[in-house]
Design an enzyme around this catalytic site. Structure first.
Site, mmCIF file in Angstrom:
data_model
loop_
_atom_site.group_PDB
_atom_site.id
_atom_site.type_symbol
_atom_site.label_atom_id
_atom_site.label_comp_id
_atom_site.label_asym_id
_atom_site.label_seq_id
_atom_site.Cartn_x
_atom_site.Cartn_y
_atom_site.Cartn_z
ATOM 1 N N LYS A 22 23.582 7.443 50.630
ATOM 2 C CA LYS A 22 22.315 6.821 50.199
ATOM 3 C C LYS A 22 21.227 7.871 50.011
ATOM 4 C CE LYS A 22 19.378 4.823 53.324
ATOM 5 N NZ LYS A 22 17.974 5.221 53.214
ATOM 6 N N ASN A 23 21.015 8.686 51.031
ATOM 7 C CA ASN A 23 19.869 9.592 50.981
ATOM 8 C C ASN A 23 20.033 10.700 49.947
ATOM 9 O OD1 ASN A 23 18.611 8.052 52.864
ATOM 10 N ND2 ASN A 23 18.868 9.492 54.575
ATOM 11 N N ARG A 92 10.369 3.743 50.903
ATOM 12 C CA ARG A 92 9.525 4.935 50.952
ATOM 13 C C ARG A 92 10.028 6.059 50.054
ATOM 14 N NH1 ARG A 92 6.140 5.766 55.041
ATOM 15 N NH2 ARG A 92 6.659 7.970 54.942
ATOM 16 N N CYS A 116 5.505 2.075 58.676
ATOM 17 C CA CYS A 116 6.816 1.457 58.531
ATOM 18 C C CYS A 116 7.227 0.855 59.857
ATOM 19 C CB CYS A 116 7.843 2.434 57.990
ATOM 20 S SG CYS A 116 8.663 3.404 59.203
ATOM 21 N N ARG A 121 4.499 6.974 59.181
ATOM 22 C CA ARG A 121 5.344 7.997 58.554
ATOM 23 C C ARG A 121 4.507 8.637 57.450
ATOM 24 N NH1 ARG A 121 11.106 5.548 57.075
ATOM 25 N NH2 ARG A 121 11.631 7.688 56.569
ATOM 26 N N PRO A 122 3.737 9.649 57.816
ATOM 27 C CA PRO A 122 2.793 10.208 56.844
ATOM 28 C C PRO A 122 3.491 10.922 55.681
ATOM 29 C CG PRO A 122 2.798 11.496 58.890
ATOM 30 C CD PRO A 122 3.693 10.325 59.106
ATOM 31 N N VAL A 123 2.733 11.106 54.580
ATOM 32 C CA VAL A 123 3.264 11.860 53.440
ATOM 33 C C VAL A 123 2.372 13.063 53.148
ATOM 34 C CG1 VAL A 123 4.556 9.968 52.356
ATOM 35 C CG2 VAL A 123 2.130 10.246 51.827
ATOM 36 N N ASP A 124 1.620 13.491 54.187
ATOM 37 C CA ASP A 124 0.678 14.592 53.992
ATOM 38 C C ASP A 124 1.374 15.865 53.507
ATOM 39 O OD1 ASP A 124 1.837 14.392 56.603
ATOM 40 O OD2 ASP A 124 0.574 16.031 57.268
ATOM 41 N N LEU A 125 2.599 16.102 53.953
ATOM 42 C CA LEU A 125 3.280 17.347 53.571
ATOM 43 C C LEU A 125 3.718 17.321 52.102
ATOM 44 C CD1 LEU A 125 5.299 17.901 56.877
ATOM 45 C CD2 LEU A 125 3.145 18.978 56.198
ATOM 46 N N ASP A 305 19.100 9.112 62.250
ATOM 47 C CA ASP A 305 19.687 7.899 61.661
ATOM 48 C C ASP A 305 20.927 7.414 62.414
ATOM 49 O OD1 ASP A 305 17.680 7.851 59.818
ATOM 50 O OD2 ASP A 305 18.864 8.599 58.140
ATOM 51 N N ARG A 397 20.431 -2.502 52.479
ATOM 52 C CA ARG A 397 19.676 -1.401 51.866
ATOM 53 C C ARG A 397 20.504 -0.115 51.897
ATOM 54 N NH1 ARG A 397 13.841 -0.210 53.955
ATOM 55 N NH2 ARG A 397 14.313 1.437 52.468
HETATM 56 C C1 UD1 Z 1 14.559 11.146 55.461
HETATM 57 C C2 UD1 Z 1 15.637 10.095 55.352
HETATM 58 C C3 UD1 Z 1 15.658 9.223 56.595
HETATM 59 C C4 UD1 Z 1 15.775 10.073 57.843
HETATM 60 C C5 UD1 Z 1 14.718 11.183 57.852
HETATM 61 C C6 UD1 Z 1 14.898 12.170 58.987
HETATM 62 C C7 UD1 Z 1 15.747 9.719 52.978
HETATM 63 C C8 UD1 Z 1 15.516 8.783 51.842
HETATM 64 N N1 UD1 Z 1 15.371 9.289 54.178
HETATM 65 O O1 UD1 Z 1 13.305 10.458 55.533
HETATM 66 O O2 UD1 Z 1 16.798 8.351 56.501
HETATM 67 O O3 UD1 Z 1 15.604 9.268 58.979
HETATM 68 O O4 UD1 Z 1 14.782 11.930 56.629
HETATM 69 O O5 UD1 Z 1 16.143 12.749 58.935
HETATM 70 O O6 UD1 Z 1 16.290 10.790 52.798
HETATM 71 N N2 UD1 Z 1 6.507 13.971 58.243
HETATM 72 C C9 UD1 Z 1 5.150 14.239 58.244
HETATM 73 N N3 UD1 Z 1 4.509 14.376 57.039
HETATM 74 C C10 UD1 Z 1 5.171 14.273 55.856
HETATM 75 C C11 UD1 Z 1 6.552 14.017 55.857
HETATM 76 C C12 UD1 Z 1 7.204 13.869 57.082
HETATM 77 O O7 UD1 Z 1 4.530 14.326 59.300
HETATM 78 O O8 UD1 Z 1 4.532 14.411 54.799
HETATM 79 C C13 UD1 Z 1 7.205 13.808 59.527
HETATM 80 C C14 UD1 Z 1 7.828 12.418 59.680
HETATM 81 O O9 UD1 Z 1 6.893 11.473 60.161
HETATM 82 C C15 UD1 Z 1 8.956 12.698 60.641
HETATM 83 C C16 UD1 Z 1 9.410 14.115 60.255
HETATM 84 O O10 UD1 Z 1 8.311 14.694 59.554
HETATM 85 O O11 UD1 Z 1 8.493 12.703 61.958
HETATM 86 C C17 UD1 Z 1 10.640 14.169 59.384
HETATM 87 O O12 UD1 Z 1 10.460 13.287 58.303
HETATM 88 P P1 UD1 Z 1 11.227 13.503 56.920
HETATM 89 O O13 UD1 Z 1 12.359 14.441 57.164
HETATM 90 O O14 UD1 Z 1 10.263 13.859 55.869
HETATM 91 O O15 UD1 Z 1 11.813 12.041 56.639
HETATM 92 P P2 UD1 Z 1 11.959 11.277 55.272
HETATM 93 O O16 UD1 Z 1 12.184 12.229 54.162
HETATM 94 O O17 UD1 Z 1 10.876 10.261 55.134
#
Ligand code: UD1
Length: 421
Positions: A22-23, A92, A116, A121-125, A305, A397
């Site tokens: 999936k991912n 997301r 969520c 689950r921020p997207v700041d990065l 996961d 999903r």
């Molecule tokens: C992806 C996977 C999800 C998995 C996760 C961690 C997909 C579609 N989803 O989610 O199944 O559980 O990796 O292996 O591939 N973070 C920030 N800011 C950001 C982005 C992330 O603080 O902008 C934090 C998150 O809150 C979390 C950590 O970084 O604590 C890792 O998140 P991330 O690896 O980015 O997860 P996803 O890509 O959302």
């Protein structure tokens, strides 16, 4: 809404094919938007999340056709640059269209995802990365509005490992002018699969399988064809189910190198595994289950996961174990539901302390996310009596016909469609 009725008590046995990841698919599909022309994604799983992504990229103007496990995407006529709230709220990973749209068309409007089921689950990065490549970003009315004439290569050092921001940045940097360096890049196999695909499309990404990536931007990409890697989370979930039911199963189309951490933990728990490159067999028929602590971490560590499914296994394992999630500190919505089945689990900060019980007793349970729901299905496989897992759309999903796969291994799970309760 569909639910499962699980008649517990059957040991799993037999052979099964693991589906595509999936991912990986959710990153490969938006990557196809980077080229005018056609890409083919093989071994694509038929999942609700994949259909949600098809809907989103079709809304942007891509033409998609899905035959068997081959997904064909023609991204020659992209005419919209907006990922609406409805798409991002549902899934997301929709944020993955930000990088490709910005890189190829110089504009993107993507809804902020919001919270969520297991907390913020921020997207700041993601946003910071695009800014580092020179994009102008405004946040307006809940949307990320990004613009750039042409992105410019830059050095980005992530404070924490992030799958999604690494993927988005890669998809933007491949068409930027100049060189981009990503330090502390995610090394998840799904990101490696994405890098392979981007390079087949004509990108120049170096450092594959390492946490430092170098990307030399190119002027354009072409469509390509790729095999999606097998789903390591589905594989590990099935192996865990085999251990819980004291079964003997073989997984084909399975990449053992992606499963080293869960396999090591299953061996610590007492299972006997036989490992080939593309298949894994497990024999738990004579298992003397041992409790095993786990702390999640980025790949190659134990995946977050798989945290919920591991708690489910430990809940019927003698002794006390501690399962810590270092990635999502609040990801424990399955715990109260497992306790309703008779488990003895307490939460302390970001850890679950699990005291193994002799048996679980079936009842109605429900969870609010994908992997939590999987943990309840596993518990149902060993609970006495009937377990009803409600709202299995969460499972749909991310697992391709989980009940069909488990039933083909000897489980007894009935899907009831359209049930109100
Ligand atoms: C992806 C996977 C999800 C998995 C996760 C961690 C997909 C579609 N989803 O989610 O199944 O559980 O990796 O292996 O591939 N973070 C920030 N800011 C950001 C982005 C992330 O603080 O902008 C934090 C998150 O809150 C979390 C950590 O970084 O604590 C890792 O998140 P991330 O690896 O980015 O997860 P996803 O890509 O959302």
């Amino acid at each position: 809404m569909d639910k499962f009725i699980i008649h517990g008590g059957n040991a799993l046995s037999g052979k099964i094919q693991v589906s595509g990841a999936k991912n990986a698919t959710l990153a490969l599909m938006p990557a196809a938007l980077l080229a005018s022309g056609t890409s083919k994604l093989l071994n694509t799983p038929r999942l609700n999340d994949v259909h949600t992504m098809i809907k989103l990229i079709s809304h942007l103007g891509a033409e998609c056709s899905f035959e068997g496990d081959e997904l064909t995407i023609n991204a020659s006529n992209i005419s919209q640059f907006e990922a609406p709230y409805e798409a991002v709220k549902k899934m997301r990973a929709s944020i993955y269209v930000l990088g490709p749209l910005l890189a190829r068309f110089g504009e993107a409007k993507v809804s902020l995802p919001g919270g969520c089921a297991w907390g913020p689950r921020p997207v700041d990065l993601h946003i910071q990365s695009m800014k580092r490549l020179g994009a102008q970003i405004e946040i307006e009315n809940g949307y990320i509005i990004a613009k750039a004439k042409r992105l410019k290569g830059a050095t980005i050092s992530f404070d924490r490992s992030t799958v999604g921001a690494t993927g988005n940045l890669l998809m933007a940097a491949v068409l930027a002018k100049g060189t981009t360096i990503i330090n502390n890049a995610s090394m998840e196999p799904e990101i490696t699969n994405l890098i392979e695909f981007l390079n087949m499309m004509g990108a120049k990404i170096f450092g594959i399988n390492s946490s430092i990536l170098e990307i030399e931007g190119v002027d354009e990409l072409t469509g390509a064809q790729i095999d999606t890697i097998p789903d390591r989370i589905e594989a590990a979930t099935l192996l865990t189910a085999a251990v819980m039911t004291k079964g003997i199963i073989t997984l084909d189309n399975c990449s053992s190198i992606h499963l080293l951490s869960p396999i090591a933990k299953l061996e610590d728990a007492g299972a006997v595994l036989s490992i080939q490159k593309n298949s894994v067999s497990i024999d738990a028929s004579q298992i003397d289950l041992q409790s095993v602590d786990v702390a999640t971490s980025p790949f190659p560590g134990f995946p977050t996961d798989m945290q919920a499914q591991w708690i489910s296994l430990m809940s019927v394992t003698p002794g006390v174990s501690t399962i810590t999630d270092t990635i999502y500190l609040d990801r424990f919505s399955h715990v109260p539901e497992l306790n309703r089945l008779g488990a003895n689990i307490t939460i302390k900060e970001n850890s679950a302390i699990v005291r193994g019980v002799a048996k679980l007793n079936g009842t109605k349970v429900m969870s609010t996310d994908l992997r939590a729901s999987a943990s309840l299905v596993l518990a149902g496989l060993v609970a006495t009596g009937l377990t009803e897992v409600l709202r299995v759309y969460h499972l749909d999903r991310g697992y391709e016909g989980l009940e069909k796969k488990l039933n083909s291994l000897g489980a007894n799970i009935e899907r009831v469609t359209g049930s109100e309760y």
